[in-house]
Write a protein that holds these residues in place. Structure first.
Motif, PDB file in Angstrom:
ATOM      1  N   THR A 288      50.144  14.616  64.111  1.00 30.58           N
ATOM      2  CA  THR A 288      50.472  15.507  65.224  1.00 30.58           C
ATOM      3  C   THR A 288      50.305  16.945  64.754  1.00 30.58           C
ATOM      4  O   THR A 288      50.864  17.330  63.732  1.00 30.58           O
ATOM      5  N   PRO A 289      49.555  17.738  65.514  1.00 34.40           N
ATOM      6  CA  PRO A 289      49.298  19.112  65.064  1.00 34.40           C
ATOM      7  C   PRO A 289      50.501  20.022  65.216  1.00 34.40           C
ATOM      8  O   PRO A 289      51.444  19.722  65.945  1.00 34.40           O
TER       9      PRO A 289
ATOM     10  N   ASP B 226      40.586  21.139  66.352  1.00 35.33           N
ATOM     11  CA  ASP B 226      41.223  21.249  67.662  1.00 35.33           C
ATOM     12  C   ASP B 226      41.822  22.630  67.906  1.00 35.33           C
ATOM     13  O   ASP B 226      42.394  22.900  68.964  1.00 35.33           O
TER      14      ASP B 226
ATOM     15  N   PRO C 133      51.455  24.290  65.992  1.00 35.31           N
ATOM     16  CA  PRO C 133      51.119  25.171  67.117  1.00 35.31           C
ATOM     17  C   PRO C 133      49.645  25.578  67.120  1.00 35.31           C
ATOM     18  O   PRO C 133      48.948  25.459  66.113  1.00 35.31           O
ATOM     19  N   SER C 134      49.236  26.083  68.250  1.00 34.56           N
ATOM     20  CA  SER C 134      47.866  26.562  68.409  1.00 34.56           C
ATOM     21  C   SER C 134      47.636  27.785  67.526  1.00 34.56           C
ATOM     22  O   SER C 134      48.461  28.696  67.488  1.00 34.56           O
ATOM     23  N   ALA C 135      46.524  27.794  66.836  1.00 30.45           N
ATOM     24  CA  ALA C 135      46.193  28.926  65.966  1.00 30.45           C
ATOM     25  C   ALA C 135      45.837  30.158  66.778  1.00 30.45           C
ATOM     26  O   ALA C 135      46.077  31.284  66.347  1.00 30.45           O
TER      27      ALA C 135
ATOM     28  N   VAL D 273      43.485  25.353  59.818  1.00 31.68           N
ATOM     29  CA  VAL D 273      43.215  25.222  61.245  1.00 31.68           C
ATOM     30  C   VAL D 273      42.211  24.089  61.434  1.00 31.68           C
ATOM     31  O   VAL D 273      41.130  24.084  60.837  1.00 31.68           O
TER      32      VAL D 273
ATOM     33  N   ASN E 274      44.344  23.949  66.182  1.00 24.94           N
ATOM     34  CA  ASN E 274      45.774  23.955  65.853  1.00 24.94           C
ATOM     35  C   ASN E 274      45.984  24.080  64.354  1.00 24.94           C
ATOM     36  O   ASN E 274      45.115  23.720  63.558  1.00 24.94           O
ATOM     37  N   PHE E 275      47.190  24.557  63.997  1.00 20.41           N
ATOM     38  CA  PHE E 275      47.572  24.607  62.593  1.00 20.41           C
ATOM     39  C   PHE E 275      47.949  23.213  62.112  1.00 20.41           C
ATOM     40  O   PHE E 275      48.590  22.448  62.839  1.00 20.41           O
ATOM     41  N   TRP E 276      47.590  22.915  60.850  1.00 19.05           N
ATOM     42  CA  TRP E 276      47.909  21.616  60.264  1.00 19.05           C
ATOM     43  C   TRP E 276      48.715  21.744  58.982  1.00 19.05           C
ATOM     44  O   TRP E 276      49.089  20.741  58.375  1.00 19.05           O
TER      45      TRP E 276
ATOM     46  N   SER F 222      49.114  32.013  68.048  1.00 19.37           N
ATOM     47  CA  SER F 222      50.076  32.577  67.095  1.00 19.37           C
ATOM     48  C   SER F 222      49.397  33.299  65.947  1.00 19.37           C
ATOM     49  O   SER F 222      49.732  33.100  64.801  1.00 19.37           O
TER      50      SER F 222
END
Length: 171
Positions: free
Chosen positions: A128-129, A70, A131-133, A67, A72-74, A136
């Motif tokens: 580009t990330p 930002d 989805p949001s952690a 995470v 988001n998952f990476w 989800s």
């Protein structure tokens, strides 16, 4: 009749104590190292994250996600376990800041082990990330306690019932 009820009470008590007195094994897997290293600073994003443990891991129920600052998952794709290592590929990283590597693995003894390591990206990338952690979450809070509590209550009520029946039989 008395011997049978005593034996039944002893068995029920043993089962009840197994629910209530289950202790934690001390031989769980222990994280030995990570790549990137925990607390390190990197100027470019790594292509993957690898965690190494002190013993081989089971290949079931493993989670390894990254995470970013930002939220988001990476990570890209699923984690893979090979022996004592778990790894996951990363997208090209984006914003500079702290990236948290969250893991949940299953020890050789069957117990889940979870934790977190982190590294800092000092220079922003152009990735580009995912989805949001926060949107989800996998919702895993570990092994639920309620089945053990319900089982213990059932055993306690059953043992209590046996003792009540024994007292009535004596009267």
């Amino acid at each position: 009749m008395r011997t049978a009820s005593t034996l039944l009470a002893a068995v029920l008590l043993a089962v009840g104590l197994s629910f209530l007195g289950a202790s934690t094994a001390s031989a769980h897997s222990v994280l030995e190292s990570s790549d990137p290293a925990n607390g390190s600073t990197v100027s470019t994003g790594p292509g993957s994250v690898t965690l190494t443990f002190n013993e081989a891991l089971q290949e079931s129920y493993d989670v390894l996600n990254v995470v970013g600052p930002d939220g988001n998952f990476w990570q890209q794709g699923d984690a893979s376990v090979v022996g004592a290592r778990i790894s996951v590929d990363l997208r090209s990283l984006g914003p500079a800041g702290v990236y948290r590597v969250n893991y949940r693995v299953t020890s050789a003894d069957g117990h889940p082990v979870r934790g977190q390591v982190e590294f800092t990206l000092s220079t922003a990338g152009t990735g580009t990330p995912g989805p949001s952690a926060t949107a989800s979450s996998d919702g895993d809070g570990g092994t639920p306690a309620w089945p053990f509590i319900v089982g213990a209550v059932i055993v306690i009520v059953a043992v209590g019932g046996v003792f009540v029946l024994r007292r009535r039989a004596r009267s």
